[in-house]
Scaffold this motif. Structure first.
Motif, PDB file in Angstrom:
ATOM      1  N   ALA A  28      86.353  11.962 103.940  1.00  0.00           N
ATOM      2  CA  ALA A  28      86.467  10.797 104.707  1.00  0.00           C
ATOM      3  C   ALA A  28      86.467   9.554 103.906  1.00  0.00           C
ATOM      4  CB  ALA A  28      85.220  10.950 105.859  1.00  0.00           C
ATOM      5  N   VAL A  29      86.368   9.699 102.813  1.00  0.00           N
ATOM      6  CA  VAL A  29      86.589   8.486 101.905  1.00  0.00           C
ATOM      7  C   VAL A  29      87.872   7.886 101.810  1.00  0.00           C
ATOM      8  CG1 VAL A  29      86.142   7.693  99.697  1.00  0.00           C
ATOM      9  CG2 VAL A  29      84.262   9.229 100.587  1.00  0.00           C
ATOM     10  N   SER A  30      88.169   6.767 102.181  1.00  0.00           N
ATOM     11  CA  SER A  30      89.503   6.302 102.268  1.00  0.00           C
ATOM     12  C   SER A  30      89.917   5.730 100.766  1.00  0.00           C
ATOM     13  CB  SER A  30      89.607   5.394 103.248  1.00  0.00           C
ATOM     14  OG  SER A  30      88.627   4.066 103.134  1.00  0.00           O
ATOM     15  N   ASN A  31      89.058   5.133  99.986  1.00  0.00           N
ATOM     16  CA  ASN A  31      89.390   4.550  98.867  1.00  0.00           C
ATOM     17  C   ASN A  31      88.451   5.417  97.896  1.00  0.00           C
ATOM     18  OD1 ASN A  31      89.838   2.975  96.574  1.00  0.00           O
ATOM     19  ND2 ASN A  31      88.883   1.118  97.358  1.00  0.00           N
ATOM     20  N   PHE A  32      89.039   6.666  97.324  1.00  0.00           N
ATOM     21  CA  PHE A  32      88.317   7.251  96.598  1.00  0.00           C
ATOM     22  C   PHE A  32      88.285   6.578  95.166  1.00  0.00           C
ATOM     23  CE2 PHE A  32      88.167  10.831  93.275  1.00  0.00           C
ATOM     24  CZ  PHE A  32      87.113  11.527  93.852  1.00  0.00           C
ATOM     25  N   PRO A  33      89.068   5.968  94.596  1.00  0.00           N
ATOM     26  CA  PRO A  33      88.728   5.113  93.291  1.00  0.00           C
ATOM     27  C   PRO A  33      87.814   4.224  93.121  1.00  0.00           C
ATOM     28  CG  PRO A  33      91.252   5.145  93.574  1.00  0.00           C
ATOM     29  CD  PRO A  33      90.451   5.771  94.765  1.00  0.00           C
ATOM     30  N   GLY A  34      87.539   3.460  94.463  1.00  0.00           N
ATOM     31  CA  GLY A  34      86.576   2.489  94.727  1.00  0.00           C
ATOM     32  C   GLY A  34      85.184   3.423  94.815  1.00  0.00           C
ATOM     33  N   TYR A  35      85.065   4.347  95.676  1.00  0.00           N
ATOM     34  CA  TYR A  35      83.985   5.251  95.768  1.00  0.00           C
ATOM     35  C   TYR A  35      83.481   5.716  94.411  1.00  0.00           C
ATOM     36  CZ  TYR A  35      81.075   8.887  97.328  1.00  0.00           C
ATOM     37  OH  TYR A  35      80.024  10.109  97.444  1.00  0.00           O
ATOM     38  N   VAL A  36      84.464   6.197  93.621  1.00  0.00           N
ATOM     39  CA  VAL A  36      83.914   6.707  92.184  1.00  0.00           C
ATOM     40  C   VAL A  36      83.238   5.609  91.483  1.00  0.00           C
ATOM     41  CG1 VAL A  36      84.651   7.739  90.097  1.00  0.00           C
ATOM     42  CG2 VAL A  36      85.517   8.718  92.378  1.00  0.00           C
ATOM     43  N   TYR A  37      84.105   4.438  91.463  1.00  0.00           N
ATOM     44  CA  TYR A  37      83.631   3.207  90.655  1.00  0.00           C
ATOM     45  C   TYR A  37      82.233   2.798  91.265  1.00  0.00           C
ATOM     46  CZ  TYR A  37      82.809  -1.453  89.377  1.00  0.00           C
ATOM     47  OH  TYR A  37      82.387  -2.842  88.959  1.00  0.00           O
ATOM     48  N   MET A  38      81.972   2.685  92.325  1.00  0.00           N
ATOM     49  CA  MET A  38      80.685   2.449  92.935  1.00  0.00           C
ATOM     50  C   MET A  38      79.596   3.418  92.756  1.00  0.00           C
ATOM     51  SD  MET A  38      80.892  -0.845  94.051  1.00  0.00           S
ATOM     52  CE  MET A  38      79.155  -1.002  94.764  1.00  0.00           C
ATOM     53  N   MET A  39      79.987   4.773  92.850  1.00  0.00           N
ATOM     54  CA  MET A  39      78.892   5.722  92.201  1.00  0.00           C
ATOM     55  C   MET A  39      78.565   5.404  90.889  1.00  0.00           C
ATOM     56  SD  MET A  39      79.386  10.052  92.811  1.00  0.00           S
ATOM     57  CE  MET A  39      80.837   9.791  91.782  1.00  0.00           C
ATOM     58  N   THR A  40      79.546   5.581  90.007  1.00  0.00           N
ATOM     59  CA  THR A  40      79.189   5.326  88.689  1.00  0.00           C
ATOM     60  C   THR A  40      78.555   4.005  88.394  1.00  0.00           C
ATOM     61  OG1 THR A  40      81.402   6.538  88.217  1.00  0.00           O
ATOM     62  CG2 THR A  40      80.533   5.281  86.400  1.00  0.00           C
ATOM     63  N   ARG A  41      78.838   2.895  88.900  1.00  0.00           N
ATOM     64  CA  ARG A  41      78.066   1.694  88.720  1.00  0.00           C
ATOM     65  C   ARG A  41      76.601   1.766  89.092  1.00  0.00           C
ATOM     66  NH1 ARG A  41      78.395  -3.821  92.069  1.00  0.00           N
ATOM     67  NH2 ARG A  41      77.591  -5.233  90.649  1.00  0.00           N
ATOM     68  N   LYS A  42      76.236   2.355  90.423  1.00  0.00           N
ATOM     69  CA  LYS A  42      74.873   2.522  90.649  1.00  0.00           C
ATOM     70  C   LYS A  42      74.303   3.532  89.824  1.00  0.00           C
ATOM     71  CE  LYS A  42      75.548   1.818  95.669  1.00  0.00           C
ATOM     72  NZ  LYS A  42      75.616   2.098  97.010  1.00  0.00           N
ATOM     73  N   ARG A  43      74.754   4.394  89.348  1.00  0.00           N
ATOM     74  CA  ARG A  43      74.051   5.545  88.525  1.00  0.00           C
ATOM     75  C   ARG A  43      73.812   4.832  87.121  1.00  0.00           C
ATOM     76  NH1 ARG A  43      75.008  11.741  89.222  1.00  0.00           N
ATOM     77  NH2 ARG A  43      74.754  11.565  91.286  1.00  0.00           N
ATOM     78  N   SER A  44      74.738   3.845  86.597  1.00  0.00           N
ATOM     79  CA  SER A  44      74.755   3.224  85.420  1.00  0.00           C
ATOM     80  C   SER A  44      73.574   2.217  85.535  1.00  0.00           C
ATOM     81  CB  SER A  44      75.785   2.715  85.085  1.00  0.00           C
ATOM     82  OG  SER A  44      77.043   3.366  84.754  1.00  0.00           O
ATOM     83  N   PHE A  45      73.306   1.465  86.616  1.00  0.00           N
ATOM     84  CA  PHE A  45      72.346   0.657  86.796  1.00  0.00           C
ATOM     85  C   PHE A  45      70.958   1.427  86.774  1.00  0.00           C
ATOM     86  CE2 PHE A  45      75.274  -2.642  88.905  1.00  0.00           C
ATOM     87  CZ  PHE A  45      75.251  -3.455  87.745  1.00  0.00           C
ATOM     88  N   THR A  46      71.010   2.493  87.521  1.00  0.00           N
ATOM     89  CA  THR A  46      69.670   3.265  87.597  1.00  0.00           C
ATOM     90  C   THR A  46      69.294   3.747  85.990  1.00  0.00           C
ATOM     91  OG1 THR A  46      70.454   4.053  89.703  1.00  0.00           O
ATOM     92  CG2 THR A  46      68.656   5.097  88.679  1.00  0.00           C
ATOM     93  N   ALA A  47      70.233   3.987  85.376  1.00  0.00           N
ATOM     94  CA  ALA A  47      69.778   4.593  84.189  1.00  0.00           C
ATOM     95  C   ALA A  47      69.366   3.552  83.345  1.00  0.00           C
ATOM     96  CB  ALA A  47      71.174   5.355  83.548  1.00  0.00           C
ATOM     97  N   PHE A  48      70.057   2.377  83.304  1.00  0.00           N
ATOM     98  CA  PHE A  48      69.963   1.130  82.583  1.00  0.00           C
ATOM     99  C   PHE A  48      68.389   0.681  82.855  1.00  0.00           C
ATOM    100  CE2 PHE A  48      69.710  -3.444  82.003  1.00  0.00           C
ATOM    101  CZ  PHE A  48      70.051  -3.490  80.477  1.00  0.00           C
ATOM    102  N   LYS A  49      68.086   0.477  84.330  1.00  0.00           N
ATOM    103  CA  LYS A  49      66.619  -0.012  84.594  1.00  0.00           C
ATOM    104  C   LYS A  49      65.531   1.063  84.064  1.00  0.00           C
ATOM    105  CE  LYS A  49      68.074  -1.173  89.265  1.00  0.00           C
ATOM    106  NZ  LYS A  49      67.529  -1.292  90.469  1.00  0.00           N
ATOM    107  N   THR A  50      65.912   2.476  84.024  1.00  0.00           N
ATOM    108  CA  THR A  50      65.103   3.325  83.469  1.00  0.00           C
ATOM    109  C   THR A  50      64.643   3.303  82.267  1.00  0.00           C
ATOM    110  OG1 THR A  50      65.687   5.077  85.484  1.00  0.00           O
ATOM    111  CG2 THR A  50      64.485   5.695  83.553  1.00  0.00           C
TER     112      THR A  50
END
Length: 94
Positions: free
Chosen positions: A9-31
């Motif tokens: 159902a994701v209409s903008n797959f590159p944007g979805y992957v970007y946001m997923m990667t961004r959130k995981r990067s922030f979580t890893a950085f905070k940790t």
């Protein structure tokens, strides 16, 4: 991936992957940031030196002398705003 069923159902797959990667990067950085020890605070040691204590006492005395030279109402407002935490707007309206 937790939301595999929603993937078609994701209409903008590159944007979805970007946001997923961004959130995981922030979580890893905070940790990682939370696990590191903060740098030493050199300012604290400077503030607790005998010279600093003498300078602080002299400065406090000079400020107290300056406050005592103020007119009565201005002195009252200054003390109430600085030492009691009241706002000057409230003090001037009273």
């Amino acid at each position: 991936m937790k939301q595999r069923a929603e993937l078609p159902a994701v209409s903008n797959f590159p944007g979805y992957v970007y946001m997923m990667t961004r959130k995981r990067s922030f979580t890893a950085f905070k940790t990682k940031l939370a696990a590191t020890e903060p740098p030493p605070d050199h300012l604290t040691s400077l503030l607790h030196s005998p010279e600093s204590n003498i300078e602080y006492k002299q400065l406090s005395e000079a400020i107290a002398r300056g406050i005592e030279k103020l007119p009565a109402r201005r002195k009252q407002i200054f003390k109430m705003s600085r030492y009691e935490g009241l706002s000057t707007k409230k003090l001037l309206n009273s």
